[in-house]
Design an enzyme around this catalytic site. Sequence first.
Site, mmCIF file in Angstrom:
data_model
loop_
_atom_site.group_PDB
_atom_site.id
_atom_site.type_symbol
_atom_site.label_atom_id
_atom_site.label_comp_id
_atom_site.label_asym_id
_atom_site.label_seq_id
_atom_site.Cartn_x
_atom_site.Cartn_y
_atom_site.Cartn_z
ATOM 1 N N ARG A 98 5.979 34.927 16.964
ATOM 2 C CA ARG A 98 5.553 33.767 17.920
ATOM 3 C C ARG A 98 4.323 34.229 18.782
ATOM 4 N NH1 ARG A 98 11.498 32.931 20.463
ATOM 5 N NH2 ARG A 98 10.628 31.265 21.768
ATOM 6 N N LYS A 104 7.404 27.267 30.829
ATOM 7 C CA LYS A 104 7.288 25.747 30.635
ATOM 8 C C LYS A 104 8.349 24.662 30.750
ATOM 9 C CE LYS A 104 5.194 26.540 26.460
ATOM 10 N NZ LYS A 104 5.684 27.773 26.238
ATOM 11 N N ARG A 157 19.199 30.723 20.687
ATOM 12 C CA ARG A 157 18.022 30.004 19.822
ATOM 13 C C ARG A 157 17.922 30.957 18.618
ATOM 14 N NH1 ARG A 157 12.848 27.750 22.897
ATOM 15 N NH2 ARG A 157 11.894 28.396 21.159
ATOM 16 N N ARG A 182 17.332 35.577 27.937
ATOM 17 C CA ARG A 182 17.590 33.998 27.686
ATOM 18 C C ARG A 182 18.667 34.039 26.483
ATOM 19 N NH1 ARG A 182 12.719 29.826 26.572
ATOM 20 N NH2 ARG A 182 12.746 30.693 24.562
ATOM 21 N N ARG A 233 -0.715 22.937 20.364
ATOM 22 C CA ARG A 233 -0.534 24.452 19.906
ATOM 23 C C ARG A 233 -1.644 24.668 19.220
ATOM 24 N NH1 ARG A 233 5.537 25.283 21.112
ATOM 25 N NH2 ARG A 233 6.200 27.212 20.846
HETATM 26 P P1 AMP Z 1 9.321 26.183 21.760
HETATM 27 O O1 AMP Z 1 10.382 25.626 22.011
HETATM 28 O O2 AMP Z 1 8.188 25.727 22.386
HETATM 29 O O3 AMP Z 1 9.129 27.685 21.932
HETATM 30 O O4 AMP Z 1 8.958 25.778 20.170
HETATM 31 C C1 AMP Z 1 9.912 26.370 19.050
HETATM 32 C C2 AMP Z 1 9.602 26.395 17.668
HETATM 33 O O5 AMP Z 1 9.085 25.398 17.347
HETATM 34 C C3 AMP Z 1 7.921 27.159 17.588
HETATM 35 O O6 AMP Z 1 8.037 28.597 17.496
HETATM 36 C C4 AMP Z 1 7.209 26.271 16.368
HETATM 37 O O7 AMP Z 1 7.952 26.934 15.397
HETATM 38 C C5 AMP Z 1 8.057 25.048 16.554
HETATM 39 N N1 AMP Z 1 6.875 24.219 17.324
HETATM 40 C C6 AMP Z 1 7.049 23.657 18.660
HETATM 41 N N2 AMP Z 1 6.151 22.839 19.126
HETATM 42 C C7 AMP Z 1 5.282 23.117 18.000
HETATM 43 C C8 AMP Z 1 3.811 22.682 17.929
HETATM 44 N N3 AMP Z 1 3.157 21.785 18.828
HETATM 45 N N4 AMP Z 1 3.268 22.794 16.705
HETATM 46 C C9 AMP Z 1 3.741 23.655 15.867
HETATM 47 N N5 AMP Z 1 5.001 24.354 15.828
HETATM 48 C C10 AMP Z 1 5.718 23.798 17.007
#
Ligand code: AMP
Length: 191
Positions: free
Chosen positions: A149, A13, A138, A126, A87
């Site tokens: 996740r 994404k 990360r 990654r 989400r």
């Molecule tokens: P991402 O970079 O999109 O994989 O997000 C990393 C982490 O941020 C996720 O595993 C969640 O802990 C938190 N996070 C990101 N976006 C959301 C969302 N829309 N709702 C809830 N938690 C989020």
Amino acid sequence: MNIILLGPPGAGKGTQAGRLVEKRDMIQLSTGDMLRAAKTSGTEMGKKVAEVMDRGELVTDEIVIGLIREQLEGDKKGGFIFDGFPRTLAQADALAALLEDCGETLDAVIEMQVNDEVLVDRIVNRAKEAVAAGGTARADDNEESLKVRLMAYYKQTSPLIGYYHAKGNLTAIDGLASMEEVEASISAILG
Ligand code: AMP
């Protein structure tokens, strides 16, 4: 034009959002990036979300909806790419209301389909690449957090596929194709 990129962690994404920013002057709204920025800046909110994020769980709807609300108030350029948001169904409803309030529409929801084995490989790679480049991986790019996740994706996020399908704006694409092919599929949808 405002779009959502929907898909599990590691689906690509962020990469595709980056391409759209370059090619179409769109604005990438990644709640993950916003939350990581809050984490490193040491704000109260950052401290509150750090552990939850590192474990791989979702932070509260209230926090992420607040972050998105702030961003929708600014310049809209070529439109918004929602990356990693919504989400949950509550976030999807909130987004619909926020867009309506600012006179905007949701034009497409693109589901990037990939299988789990590829996701694990991509995310582990990654992390390795980040370290090899002299940076740090990360905190949630490890197998344990990744399992959490993925579970969060299936339990809380995947219902959005049915939700947007019912609303009539969902298109699924093969997220396993090459980066260029995925980019071309997205471009064909956006027109
Ligand atoms: P991402 O970079 O999109 O994989 O997000 C990393 C982490 O941020 C996720 O595993 C969640 O802990 C938190 N996070 C990101 N976006 C959301 C969302 N829309 N709702 C809830 N938690 C989020």
